[in-house]
Motif scaffolding. Structure first.
Motif, short mmCIF file in Angstrom:
data_model
loop_
_atom_site.label_atom_id
_atom_site.label_comp_id
_atom_site.label_asym_id
_atom_site.label_seq_id
_atom_site.Cartn_x
_atom_site.Cartn_y
_atom_site.Cartn_z
N ARG A 1 0.81 -1.21 0.00
CA ARG A 1 0.00 0.00 0.00
C ARG A 1 0.85 1.26 0.00
O ARG A 1 0.47 2.28 -0.60
N LEU B 1 1.84 5.38 -2.51
CA LEU B 1 1.96 6.77 -2.05
C LEU B 1 3.03 7.54 -2.82
O LEU B 1 3.04 8.77 -2.78
N ALA C 1 -8.58 12.78 2.18
CA ALA C 1 -8.34 11.59 1.37
C ALA C 1 -6.97 11.00 1.70
O ALA C 1 -6.80 9.77 1.72
N LEU C 2 -6.01 11.86 1.99
CA LEU C 2 -4.67 11.40 2.36
C LEU C 2 -4.70 10.72 3.73
O LEU C 2 -4.05 9.69 3.95
N ASP D 1 -7.26 9.09 4.93
CA ASP D 1 -7.86 7.78 4.68
C ASP D 1 -6.84 6.82 4.08
O ASP D 1 -6.77 5.65 4.46
N THR D 2 -6.04 7.34 3.14
CA THR D 2 -5.04 6.49 2.48
C THR D 2 -3.99 6.01 3.47
O THR D 2 -3.61 4.83 3.46
N HIS E 1 -5.43 3.42 5.89
CA HIS E 1 -5.58 2.13 5.23
C HIS E 1 -4.22 1.48 4.99
O HIS E 1 -4.05 0.28 5.23
N ALA E 2 -3.24 2.28 4.53
CA ALA E 2 -1.92 1.73 4.22
C ALA E 2 -1.27 1.12 5.44
O ALA E 2 -0.65 0.05 5.37
#
Length: 380
Positions: free
Chosen positions: A304, A308, A360-361, A363-364, A367-368
């Motif tokens: 993930r 990035l 959004a970052l 969230d990313t 999740h990552a």
């Protein structure tokens, strides 16, 4: 190019944000008398004061060098007088232009509080709380307001800015991680001297526009710090602070290849080779505890994190109970210019887009680094 309203409202939780902004944020901006021309004029006057003080310092220093003998005590006297003359001339010039300086600070305070009100209203439906002065009032302003000769209006402005502060723990975590020092700055000296410099330099940073909230069960805090660049636009670093998946006993640092290491005070780092070539082509990883670093960067996380790299240069540090990320870029959340008071429908739309991109970052990253799994089991 930033997102438009149509793209913004397609994101999770952002539906209806445009109507909300037009109904609540626009009236706040339109009802304010910002006097857009005064700030630029006052800033130019202060810049001329600094320039005049610097010229006065050069003239005085050359006179001192010409009048002192070329003996050891003459050289010692010149060495001692150098900083005294420099700061004396600069402070003297500012004292002569103190009325313009105070007016500029008072106007900036009014615009700061107005921007705080507008950004608080914009972030409310997103579950965000806004902090205008993350980490507290700038040290220079605090020193100025503490002087006996400072007018009452300036002291009141400083108090208002102090009350607009917050997020001290998040800013302290970024400082402690070494992420509020330019990556290309290297200090020569003992470990104690390096630590003192890094702490002093980090505390001098301009910090602004803090938000904290919760997304998908993940608590987060974010803010910007400003890196001044000579003869170039300033770099605004977006810092995101998340809770680590478990308590970290060592320090793990991650950086994209196109940037430098965080300048923390920890020692004993060793490079960590995680295996996948795709990861090594994009990132560098080092840690004081190899086992801990591999626990954080398990195969699922590696896969993930590789995605990035599309965002360009960034750095990250895992330390204690925090994961701290730093993304350099342009000025975000610039709804109102604090110097000129300028704003527009475009800056409102752009600020909403900045919020959408920042969340959004978040969230990313959550999740990552598999933080959602942690929150589902009672953490966070």
């Amino acid at each position: 190019m930033g997102m438009g309203w149509d793209d913004i409202e397609k994101l999770d939780g952002f539906a209806g944000l445009r109507a909300h902004a037009e109904a609540t944020v626009l009236p706040i901006l339109e009802s304010a008398d910002l006097k857009a021309g005064d700030g630029a004029r006052l800033k130019g006057r202060i810049s001329r004061a600094f320039f005049g003080g610097f010229i006065a310092f050069i003239v005085c220093f050359f006179l001192v060098e010409a009048l002192t003998p070329g003996t050891w005590w003459g050289e010692a006297l010149t060495f001692i007088l150098f900083p005294l003359l420099f700061f004396g001339c600069i402070l003297g010039s500012l004292f002569l232009f103190r009325n313009s300086l105070i007016r500029l600070l008072l106007d900036a305070k009014s615009r700061l509080l107005l921007r705080a009100k507008a950004l608080s209203a914009l972030g409310a439906p997103l579950g965000l709380s806004y902090v205008a002065v993350p980490g507290g009032m700038p040290l220079a302003l605090k020193w100025l307001s503490d002087q006996s000769w400072a007018p009452g209006e300036l002291k009141e402005a400083a108090q208002a800015m102090e009350q607009a502060g917050g997020m001290e723990d998040a800013v302290a975590a970024a400082r402690d991680a070494g992420l509020m020092i330019e990556s290309n700055v290297y200090v020569v000296g003992s470990a104690e001297q390096k630590a003192q410099y890094q702490d002093a330099a980090a505390r001098q940073r301009q910090v602004e526009d803090g938000f904290h909230g919760r997304r998908a069960g993940i608590d987060f805090e974010l803010f910007e710090w400003v890196e001044r660049v000579e003869d170039a636009p300033s770099i605004h670093h977006l810092v995101i602070v998340l809770e680590a998946p478990f308590l970290l006993h060592g320090v793990t640092q991650l950086r994209a290849r196109k940037t430098g290491w965080p300048q923390g005070t920890a020692s004993g780092f060793a490079d960590v080779d995680l295996g996948p070539r795709a990861f090594g082509e994009l990132y560098r990883l080092r840690a004081t505890d190899q086992v801990e670093a591999r626990a954080i960067f398990n195969p699922a996380v590696i896969e993930r994190v590789i995605a990035l790299a599309e965002g360009g240069a960034f750095r990250a540090v895992g330390k204690g109970n925090r994961l701290v990320f730093d993304f350099p870029g342009a000025d975000r959340f610039a709804l109102i210019d604090l110097v000129t008071g300028a704003w527009s429908l475009e800056t409102l739309e752009r600020t909403a887009g900045d919020l959408a991109a920042a969340l959004a970052l978040v969230d990313t990253l959550a999740h990552a680094f598999m933080l959602a799994r942690k929150s589902d089991t009672g953490g966070g």
